[in-house]
Design a protein around this motif. Sequence first.
Motif, PDB file in Angstrom:
ATOM      1  N   PRO A 293       4.446   6.131  -5.698  1.00 57.99           N
ATOM      2  CA  PRO A 293       5.152   5.336  -6.709  1.00 57.99           C
ATOM      3  C   PRO A 293       6.544   5.855  -7.021  1.00 57.99           C
ATOM      4  CG  PRO A 293       3.356   6.574  -7.711  1.00 57.99           C
ATOM      5  CD  PRO A 293       3.295   6.812  -6.246  1.00 57.99           C
ATOM      6  N   GLU A 294       6.823   7.126  -6.773  1.00 52.86           N
ATOM      7  CA  GLU A 294       8.132   7.660  -7.093  1.00 52.86           C
ATOM      8  C   GLU A 294       9.196   7.326  -6.053  1.00 52.86           C
ATOM      9  OE1 GLU A 294       5.398   9.687  -6.990  1.00 52.86           O
ATOM     10  OE2 GLU A 294       5.599  10.615  -5.051  1.00 52.86           O
ATOM     11  N   GLN A 295       8.784   6.962  -4.821  1.00 51.45           N
ATOM     12  CA  GLN A 295       9.743   6.596  -3.773  1.00 51.45           C
ATOM     13  C   GLN A 295       9.951   5.096  -3.766  1.00 51.45           C
ATOM     14  OE1 GLN A 295       8.198   8.042  -0.118  1.00 51.45           O
ATOM     15  NE2 GLN A 295       8.804  10.171  -0.489  1.00 51.45           N
TER      16      GLN A 295
ATOM     17  N   ASN B 104       0.828  -1.207   0.000  1.00 47.19           N
ATOM     18  CA  ASN B 104       0.000   0.000   0.000  1.00 47.19           C
ATOM     19  C   ASN B 104       0.865   1.261   0.000  1.00 47.19           C
ATOM     20  OD1 ASN B 104      -2.369  -1.423  -0.059  1.00 47.19           O
ATOM     21  ND2 ASN B 104      -2.663  -1.373   2.159  1.00 47.19           N
ATOM     22  N   LEU B 105       1.999   1.227   0.694  1.00 49.37           N
ATOM     23  CA  LEU B 105       2.902   2.376   0.707  1.00 49.37           C
ATOM     24  C   LEU B 105       3.515   2.602  -0.667  1.00 49.37           C
ATOM     25  CD1 LEU B 105       4.184   4.503   2.559  1.00 49.37           C
ATOM     26  CD2 LEU B 105       6.048   2.890   2.938  1.00 49.37           C
ATOM     27  N   GLN B 106       3.838   1.521  -1.358  1.00 50.22           N
ATOM     28  CA  GLN B 106       4.395   1.656  -2.705  1.00 50.22           C
ATOM     29  C   GLN B 106       3.346   2.155  -3.695  1.00 50.22           C
ATOM     30  OE1 GLN B 106       6.036  -2.171  -3.567  1.00 50.22           O
ATOM     31  NE2 GLN B 106       7.895  -1.805  -2.381  1.00 50.22           N
ATOM     32  N   LYS B 107       2.099   1.752  -3.497  1.00 50.04           N
ATOM     33  CA  LYS B 107       1.021   2.257  -4.374  1.00 50.04           C
ATOM     34  C   LYS B 107       0.753   3.737  -4.126  1.00 50.04           C
ATOM     35  CE  LYS B 107      -1.643  -1.973  -4.989  1.00 50.04           C
ATOM     36  NZ  LYS B 107      -2.924  -2.652  -4.689  1.00 50.04           N
TER      37      LYS B 107
END
Length: 126
Positions: free
Chosen positions: A122-124, A116-119
Amino acid sequence: MASLVIFIILSTFISLSTAEDRVHGVANEGPIAISPEAYAFFHPNTLQPVANNPSLPLAAATTVQSAPAHRSAAAAAATGGRGIGAGGVAGISVSFLFVCLAGIGVYYVMVKRRVNLQKANPEQKV
């Protein structure tokens, strides 16, 4: 996921509660399944002594006690005869199952939060 955990817990509880009604083990089996000699070997104190029967000859009237059977009974009496029972075994099994399910749950939450954090960002890269 929660419904699966609830299903597992309820099915375990139901199977444990129905198993308490029945008696288990070789000690609760009928003696018909084994020969009389085997029953006499495993239950040395239940038979009447042969020495009380006056119709038998002197050689047949001598009796020898089974040393391992009496030694194990004496050892159990000396230690109090209290070991881990069926409730202890069930408690250990249920505790192990709970720890495993808790570990799986923690792993699931960690992976889900990472995804969920990656969604969300998306740039990090994490």
